[in-house]
Design a protein around this motif. Structure first.
Motif, PDB file in Angstrom:
ATOM      1  N   ARG A 169     158.661   8.667 -61.037  1.00  0.00           N
ATOM      2  CA  ARG A 169     159.360   7.403 -60.735  1.00  0.00           C
ATOM      3  C   ARG A 169     158.477   6.319 -60.128  1.00  0.00           C
ATOM      4  O   ARG A 169     158.572   5.152 -60.492  1.00  0.00           O
ATOM      5  CB  ARG A 169     160.532   7.664 -59.784  1.00  0.00           C
ATOM      6  CG  ARG A 169     161.551   8.599 -60.392  1.00  0.00           C
ATOM      7  CD  ARG A 169     162.877   8.645 -59.635  1.00  0.00           C
ATOM      8  NE  ARG A 169     163.797   9.445 -60.407  1.00  0.00           N
ATOM      9  CZ  ARG A 169     164.533   8.974 -61.417  1.00  0.00           C
ATOM     10  NH1 ARG A 169     164.485   7.687 -61.734  1.00  0.00           N
ATOM     11  NH2 ARG A 169     165.314   9.773 -62.103  1.00  0.00           N
TER      12      ARG A 169
ATOM     13  N   PRO B 205     155.920   4.409 -62.833  1.00  0.00           N
ATOM     14  CA  PRO B 205     156.582   3.422 -63.682  1.00  0.00           C
ATOM     15  C   PRO B 205     157.047   2.203 -62.888  1.00  0.00           C
ATOM     16  O   PRO B 205     156.928   1.069 -63.365  1.00  0.00           O
ATOM     17  CB  PRO B 205     157.781   4.182 -64.266  1.00  0.00           C
ATOM     18  CG  PRO B 205     157.410   5.621 -64.179  1.00  0.00           C
ATOM     19  CD  PRO B 205     156.462   5.769 -63.021  1.00  0.00           C
TER      20      PRO B 205
ATOM     21  N   PRO C 133     159.843   1.574 -67.765  1.00  0.00           N
ATOM     22  CA  PRO C 133     160.989   2.455 -67.524  1.00  0.00           C
ATOM     23  C   PRO C 133     160.535   3.889 -67.245  1.00  0.00           C
ATOM     24  O   PRO C 133     159.459   4.288 -67.680  1.00  0.00           O
ATOM     25  CB  PRO C 133     161.768   2.390 -68.846  1.00  0.00           C
ATOM     26  CG  PRO C 133     160.764   1.986 -69.873  1.00  0.00           C
ATOM     27  CD  PRO C 133     159.732   1.140 -69.177  1.00  0.00           C
TER      28      PRO C 133
ATOM     29  N   ASN D 266     160.547   7.755 -68.015  1.00  0.00           N
ATOM     30  CA  ASN D 266     160.667   8.440 -69.305  1.00  0.00           C
ATOM     31  C   ASN D 266     162.070   9.018 -69.485  1.00  0.00           C
ATOM     32  O   ASN D 266     162.727   9.385 -68.515  1.00  0.00           O
ATOM     33  CB  ASN D 266     159.664   9.587 -69.391  1.00  0.00           C
ATOM     34  CG  ASN D 266     158.244   9.094 -69.494  1.00  0.00           C
ATOM     35  OD1 ASN D 266     157.965   8.147 -70.230  1.00  0.00           O
ATOM     36  ND2 ASN D 266     157.340   9.715 -68.748  1.00  0.00           N
ATOM     37  N   GLU D 267     162.482   9.148 -70.740  1.00  0.00           N
ATOM     38  CA  GLU D 267     163.841   9.652 -70.991  1.00  0.00           C
ATOM     39  C   GLU D 267     163.964  11.174 -70.891  1.00  0.00           C
ATOM     40  O   GLU D 267     164.966  11.667 -70.408  1.00  0.00           O
ATOM     41  CB  GLU D 267     164.322   9.164 -72.350  1.00  0.00           C
ATOM     42  CG  GLU D 267     164.895   7.762 -72.198  1.00  0.00           C
ATOM     43  CD  GLU D 267     165.337   7.146 -73.484  1.00  0.00           C
ATOM     44  OE1 GLU D 267     165.374   7.873 -74.504  1.00  0.00           O
ATOM     45  OE2 GLU D 267     165.641   5.945 -73.464  1.00  0.00           O
TER      46      GLU D 267
END
Ligand code: DOR
Ligand code: ZN
Length: 352
Positions: free
Chosen positions: A303, A306, A312, A314-315
């Protein structure tokens, strides 16, 4: 005592400081990073160094080629390219880098500070004004190898002296410039990053969290623990652990994984660099677990980076299990081999 966690799932992490090398060596190592990380800031200290946007774009093509050759699934790993700052980098080159959309930062190697730094900067404030001005204007971060090269300065003091002589004056002159103190290794560095005004962050390696300088000499001289900045004394390691595991937003993961052929490490004048890409998240989990702070691993690994780079999270996710991982004695590196850090030892965490 509560039962220890048996597994941990976090958002897919990123590596904000990675040496991928080039050619066959890159093909050997890239799968290790792609297995664990969504993105990586790719260091530009090749021979010759990646000093222009065109070179960075060509290098990125070779990274993608190596990914395909290594069987990395398309879209699973994104290389974020960097430029190597020199005394002659122009403001125009910085603008071009930003506009390319492929270059995410510019790396400062003080000339002579480390591997392939001969073309680096001799006098940052004296020679790099136009580039620094442009980086500030275009919001392109400066990633610093924070060590002076003055031979009068003790090897173990080079980071602290760099902060006073270079970093503080730099940030006074360019207050809007975004700066990352790469692979911070001292309490001096941590304290500076915590209290400084403005846009600053720091990456921390797994090896600087896990080892102090005794590791270099345990039972004899151990070249695989030699990296730059060199491992420091225990008080510094503890300050790094506190910073990384606190969840503080200015500190994020950067492995500085730096593969060298075994023969060039086990040598009369051994190269600097620890190879940790193979077992990076396992090493970090070990360091966080040792102080009971696994709850903050996600902030540090997934976190905070980024957020600093304005990207963002990562997914996907990454799951670590509490189970043994034996670190191999060596791994292929092109036609040679590389010895991973702590080879032969067993970790208690393993990426699923
Ligand atoms: O130990 C290191 N190895 N430190 C650096 O700054 C560079 C790296 C490398 O490229 O081998
Ligand atoms: Zn590095």
């Amino acid at each position: 005592m509560p039962n220890p966690l048996s597994s941990l799932t976090i958002s897919r992490p990123d590596d904000w400081h990675l040496h991928l090398r080039d050619g066959e060596a890159m093909q050997s190592v890239i799968g290790h990073s792609a297995r664990q990380f969504g993105r990586a800031i790719v260091m530009p200290n090749l021979k010759p160094p990646v000093t222009t946007t065109d070179m960075a774009l060509q290098y990125r093509d070779r990274v993608y080629q190596a990914m395909r050759a290594a069987g990395v699934e398309g879209g699973s790993f994104e290389p974020l390219m960097t430029l190597y700052l020199t005394d002659n980098t122009t403001g125009e080159e910085i603008r071009k880098a930003k506009e390319s959309g492929a270059v995410y930062a510019v790396k400062l190697y003080p000339a002579g500070a480390t591997t392939n730094s001969d073309a680096g900067v001799t006098d940052l404030l004296g020679r790099c004004g136009p580039a620094l001005e442009a980086m500030q204007q275009h919001n392109l971060p400066l990633l610093v190898h924070g060590e002076v090269t003055d031979p009068e300065v003790d090897l173990f003091d080079r980071e602290a002296v760099f902060i006073d002589r270079v970093l503080i004056p730099l940030r006074e002159r360019y207050p809007e410039l975004r700066v990352v103190l790469e692979h911070v290794t001292t309490k001096d560095g941590v304290d500076y990053v915590m209290q400084a005004e403005g846009h600053i962050g720091a990456t921390i390696t797994a090896h600087h969290l896990l080892y102090n300088r005794n590791a270099l000499f345990l039972g004899g001289i151990r070249p695989h623990w030699y990296c730059l900045p060199v491992l420091k004394r225990e008080t510094h390691r503890q300050a790094l652990v506190e910073a990384a595991t606190s969840g503080h937003s200015r500190f994020f993961l950067g492995t500085d994984s730096a593969p060298h052929p075994r023969g060039l490490k086990e040598h009369a004048c051994g190269c600097a660099g620890a190879y940790t890409a193979f077992h990076a998240m396992e090493l970090y989990a070990t360091a966080f677990d040792a102080v009971g702070r696994l709850d903050n691993l996600e902030a540090f690994a997934s976190r905070n980076g980024p957020a600093f780079y304005g990207l963002p999270v990562n997914e996907g996710v990454l799951t670590l299990e509490r189970t043994d991982l034996q670190i191999p004695d060596e791994l292929p590196l092109g036609r040679t081999t590389v010895v991973p850090l702590a080879s032969g030892e067993t970790l208690q965490w393993k990426v699923q």
